[in-house]
Design an enzyme around this catalytic site. Structure first.
Site, PDB file in Angstrom:
ATOM      1  N   ARG A  16      13.757  69.608  45.486  1.00  0.00           N
ATOM      2  CA  ARG A  16      14.646  69.225  46.592  1.00  0.00           C
ATOM      3  C   ARG A  16      15.665  68.150  46.215  1.00  0.00           C
ATOM      4  O   ARG A  16      16.577  67.860  46.977  1.00  0.00           O
ATOM      5  CB  ARG A  16      13.812  68.767  47.804  1.00  0.00           C
ATOM      6  N   ALA A 426      56.712  30.065  23.638  1.00  0.00           N
ATOM      7  CA  ALA A 426      56.697  31.204  24.554  1.00  0.00           C
ATOM      8  C   ALA A 426      57.481  32.370  23.957  1.00  0.00           C
ATOM      9  O   ALA A 426      58.507  32.178  23.311  1.00  0.00           O
ATOM     10  CB  ALA A 426      57.281  30.802  25.901  1.00  0.00           C
TER      11      ALA A 426
END
Ligand code: UD1
Ligand code: CA
Length: 457
Positions: A16, A426
């Site tokens: 099941r 940066a």
């Protein structure tokens, strides 16, 4: 006192469940269903455990590999619960104590309940004791047929029961204590002359009672414990109950769980006192969390080692990582396997790490990928920094030494090393090693074309 052994029936497929996976290996709170009754039997003092396996036996064996007191009996064809126990008897050779019989698909039974049953069974010198419950709707279960003084005469399966027997509300949980010597003798005399053509384990009670042996029933205090799992709806329900037990234990030990209903913590996870867990959090695997941490909401943590006073903000996902005291991560950080964050490291939003070690006090606060990297202490990783660790074939290492300041939007093309206290400007693409105390900058000089926009028009 002779010992206690346990037999756990787990040979059935579990039709099941509609699953390719055998029923008892479906997981509840992180571990296979069958591991729960095995743990309960151990807790109740069983020193030998026999698992009766059939469907996908090798999967089940593999799960218990290395657990020495666990033995296996192979039941090739599922000819009934009596046949299953008969298969286990070979493994119980020479054992003369009490045998507890459990079902692999009845996972919520507690160790304390089994211990109570065993104590009851022994104190009354019973041959068989069956754990029962009184159900308003007993449909589907075996019914307990009793004689004088509450003695159990037999158990009748619903399919074999008369109209009158079906009205009995005391049902068989499928959990028993049986004396081993009697069990061995009774199990070989079972027949399959019944509605299902199966060898019923329950028939040992009839033969015991007929031989004048004492067979008793013990109603379970909390009927939730004997709930069987046959389909996925029942699996979800049983898992919910198991989770609420786990959360309950943690709360009693000093953990604040803001909403236990939406907090998913697996068995075996340890959490220290005064840690607060916000809703939607999932903590799984071999995870340890210290004291005074703040976790979630909606943090997903698997196989992590987390020390004290760590903050894991909303939506962060962590696996196989180690976080030392005072670390703060997220919201929405992603720590992948091999991440080690030393004291007071801060990892902010949309930062992904993998095989990355950070020294104490370092920060990567926004939008970064840091993989295959060794980063020293007091390093600042600017927003948008990327370790370019993969050349399409192999992974390469990035090393950033103590005190380095990495500006925003920097790419570090690995293998590469940045020496201590250097500054990366940066927008730099770092392709060469940077010596200590240096400035590295790689930018195309900016050109301003005045009036360019007007000319375009
Ligand atoms: C059994 C009991 C019933 C009880 C119910 C409780 C019998 C005859 N009946 O019925 O009285 O109320 O449990 O849930 O025992 N298994 C094997 N090999 C087999 C058959 C079963 O390993 O050949 C295992 C199954 O995988 C399962 C357990 O034994 O884990 C119980 O078997 P199941 O067929 O579900 O028994 P029920 O018919 O529910
Ligand atoms: Ca069943």
């Amino acid at each position: 006192m002779a010992g206690v052994a346990a037999v756990v029936l787990a040979a059935g497929k579990g039709t099941r469940m509609k699953s390719g996976l055998v029923k008892v290996m479906h997981r509840m709170a992180g571990t296979p269903m069958v591991s729960w009754p095995v743990a309960a039997a151990r807790e109740a003092g069983a020193t030998k455990l026999v698992l009766v396996v059939g469907h996908q036996a090798s999967l089940i064996k593999e799960y218990f590999a290395g657990e020495e007191e666990v033995a296996f009996a192979f039941q090739e064809e599922q000819l009934g619960t009596g046949h299953a126990v008969a298969c286990a008897c070979e493994e119980l050779k020479g054992f003369h104590g009490t045998v507890m019989i459990l079902c692999g698909d009845v996972p919520l039974v507690k160790g304390a309940t089994l211990r109570k049953m065993a104590d009851f069974h022994r104190s009354r010198n019973a041959m068989v004791t069956v754990l029962t419950a009184n159900f308003l709707d007993p449909a589907g279960y075996g019914r307990i047929v009793k004689g004088k003084e509450g003695k159990v005469l037999r158990i009748v399966e619903e399919k074999d029961a008369t109209e009158e027997e079906r009205r009995i509300t005391e049902i068989n949980s499928g959990i028993y204590c049986v004396e081993a010597d009697f069990l061995r003798q009774a199990i070989v005399n079972l027949s399959n002359d019944n509605a299902q053509g199966e060898y019923y384990l329950t028939d040992i009670i009839k033969s015991g009672a007929e031989q004048g042996h004492l067979c008793l029933s013990l109603p379970v205090g909390d009927t939730e414990e004997i709930m069987g799992v046959n389909d996925r709806a029942q699996l979800a329900e049983a898992a919910r109950i198991m989770r609420s037990r786990i959360n309950g234990v943690l709360m009693l030990s000093g953990v604040t769980i803001v909403d236990p209903a939406t907090t998913y913590i697996d068995a075996g996870v340890n959490i220290g006192a005064d840690t607060v867990i916000y809703p939607g959090t999932q903590i799984s695997g071999k995870t340890d969390i210290g004291s005074e941490c703040i976790i979630g909401p909606a943090a997903i943590i698997a196989d992590c080692s987390i020390m004290d006073r760590v903050t894991i903000k909303a939506g962060s996902v962590l696996s196989e990582s180690m976080l030392h005291d005072g670390v703060a991560i997220g919201p929405m950080a992603h720590l992948r396997p091999g991440t080690v964050l030393n004291e007071h490291v801060k990892i902010g939003n949309f930062v992904e790490t993998k095989k990355a070690v950070f020294g104490a006090g370092s920060k990567a606060s926004h939008l970064s990928y840091l993989g295959d990297a060794t980063i020293g202490s007091d390093v600042n990783i600017g927003c948008g920094t990327i370790t370019c660790n993969y050349d399409g074939v192999r992974k390469h290492q990035t090393v950033i030494e103590d005190g380095v300041f990495v500006g925003s939007d920097v790419q570090l093309v690995a293998p590469v090393k940045v020496g201590r206290n250097s500054l990366i400007a940066a927008g730099t693409t770092v392709t060469m090693d940077v010596p200590p105390d240096s400035l590295a900058i790689s930018r195309t000089p900016q050109v301003n074309k005045e009036g360019w926009k007007l000319k375009k028009k």
